[in-house]
Design an enzyme around this catalytic site. Structure first.
Site, PDB file in Angstrom:
ATOM      1  N   SER A  12      41.212  48.451  42.331  1.00 34.10           N
ATOM      2  CA  SER A  12      41.232  47.046  41.881  1.00 34.10           C
ATOM      3  C   SER A  12      42.637  46.457  41.976  1.00 34.10           C
ATOM      4  O   SER A  12      43.592  46.991  41.385  1.00 34.10           O
ATOM      5  CB  SER A  12      40.725  46.989  40.431  1.00 34.10           C
ATOM      6  OG  SER A  12      41.272  45.870  39.771  1.00 34.10           O
TER       7      SER A  12
HETATM    8  N1  LIG Z   1      41.394  38.006  36.266  1.00 32.27           N
HETATM    9  C1  LIG Z   1      41.176  39.379  35.933  1.00 32.27           C
HETATM   10  C2  LIG Z   1      40.235  39.993  36.945  1.00 32.27           C
HETATM   11  C3  LIG Z   1      39.695  41.344  36.479  1.00 32.27           C
HETATM   12  C4  LIG Z   1      38.573  41.820  37.376  1.00 32.27           C
HETATM   13  O1  LIG Z   1      37.858  41.023  37.998  1.00 32.27           O
HETATM   14  N2  LIG Z   1      38.411  43.131  37.440  1.00 32.27           N
HETATM   15  C5  LIG Z   1      37.341  43.658  38.243  1.00 32.27           C
HETATM   16  C6  LIG Z   1      37.894  44.652  39.267  1.00 32.27           C
HETATM   17  S1  LIG Z   1      38.910  43.834  40.452  1.00 32.27           S
HETATM   18  C7  LIG Z   1      36.377  44.420  37.338  1.00 32.27           C
HETATM   19  O2  LIG Z   1      36.779  45.058  36.400  1.00 32.27           O
HETATM   20  N3  LIG Z   1      35.095  44.362  37.674  1.00 32.27           N
HETATM   21  C8  LIG Z   1      34.071  45.063  36.975  1.00 32.27           C
HETATM   22  C9  LIG Z   1      33.210  44.202  36.109  1.00 32.27           C
HETATM   23  O3  LIG Z   1      33.542  43.015  35.900  1.00 32.27           O
HETATM   24  O4  LIG Z   1      32.192  44.717  35.640  1.00 32.27           O
HETATM   25  C10 LIG Z   1      42.511  40.137  35.886  1.00 32.27           C
HETATM   26  O5  LIG Z   1      43.461  39.684  36.530  1.00 32.27           O
HETATM   27  O6  LIG Z   1      42.610  41.139  35.192  1.00 32.27           O
END
Ligand SMILES: N[C@@H](CCC(=O)N[C@@H](CS)C(=O)NCC(=O)O)C(=O)O
Length: 216
Positions: A12
């Protein structure tokens, strides 16, 4: 006191951005991996910590925080030995914030708009309008870097660690960056950031996963 813990997924970009900030600032940090491919973020134990089930998530002695750039600001304010990474001066800090918001609401969002459907929704091509949109944003970033060594001035800040993790995704998927000489020059300088190699490993895993699903 125990070091803060970062729930982290190396593939990520945002998660790597928070970790890269921690490494740059020099915070001793415990890293606990959350495998998004195995949907570990949806485990009840993790949902109790972060009902929004995203990485990165920070646990600093029971204080829970998510959003990678908010984590970077918090770590810099609490643990940095000086204010290089997140200046106290009002205007220098405002510029760092502007670059962080540029990444969080513009650059990273456009990278995600391209890569998420390829990784998870069966997309095998990059739509021309998404390609143009991202290239347009890269032009702005290249412009920021036309007069300064780093994205928010003449020394590295948490805006660089955040944007570096986003741009490393682009290098990893083989994005054509030949039209952005300032980004290329800056990215070479990013190799001096503590934690850069660790970031590259995760970015490579991300890039390989995207490229595997793209039509050749
Ligand atoms: N704007 C957030 C984005 C966080 C995000 O989208 N994380 C994703 C991975 S890139 C995630 O954890 N996805 C899993 C989910 O939402 O279930 C940040 O900068 O921390």
């Amino acid at each position: 006191m125990a070091p803060p813990k970062l729930y982290h997924e190396p593939r990520s970009g945002p998660s790597r951005g928070a970790l890269l900030a921690a490494r740059a600032i020099g915070v001793p940090i415990e890293v606990e991996k959350v495998d998004l491919m195995k949907k570990e973020q949806l485990k009840e134990s993790f949902l109790k910590i972060n009902p929004q089930h995203c990485v990165p998530t920070l646990d600093d002695d029971g204080f829970i925080l998510w959003e990678s750039r908010a984590i970077a600001c918090y770590l810099a304010d609490k643990f940095a030995k000086d204010d290089q990474w997140y200046p106290k001066d009002l205007q220098r800090r405002a510029l760092v914030n502007q670059r962080l918001y540029f990444d969080g609401s513009n650059l990273y969002v456009k990278i995600r708009a391209i890569c998420h459907p390829i990784l998870f929704l069966g997309e095998t091509e990059i739509k021309p309008f998404l390609r143009d949109d991202l290239n347009n944003t890269l032009k702005f970033l290249d412009g920021f870097l036309s007069s300064t060594k780093w994205v928010a001035g003449d020394n590295a800040t948490i805006a660089d660690t955040s944007i570096c993790s986003s741009v490393s995704n682009l290098f990893a998927i083989g994005w054509d960056l030949t039209n952005y000489p300032n980004i290329q020059r800056w990215y070479k300088n990013c190799a001096s950031l503590p934690g850069f190699d660790e970031n590259q490993e995760g970015a490579k895993q991300f890039g390989d996963a995207v490229k595997k699903n793209l039509k050749q």
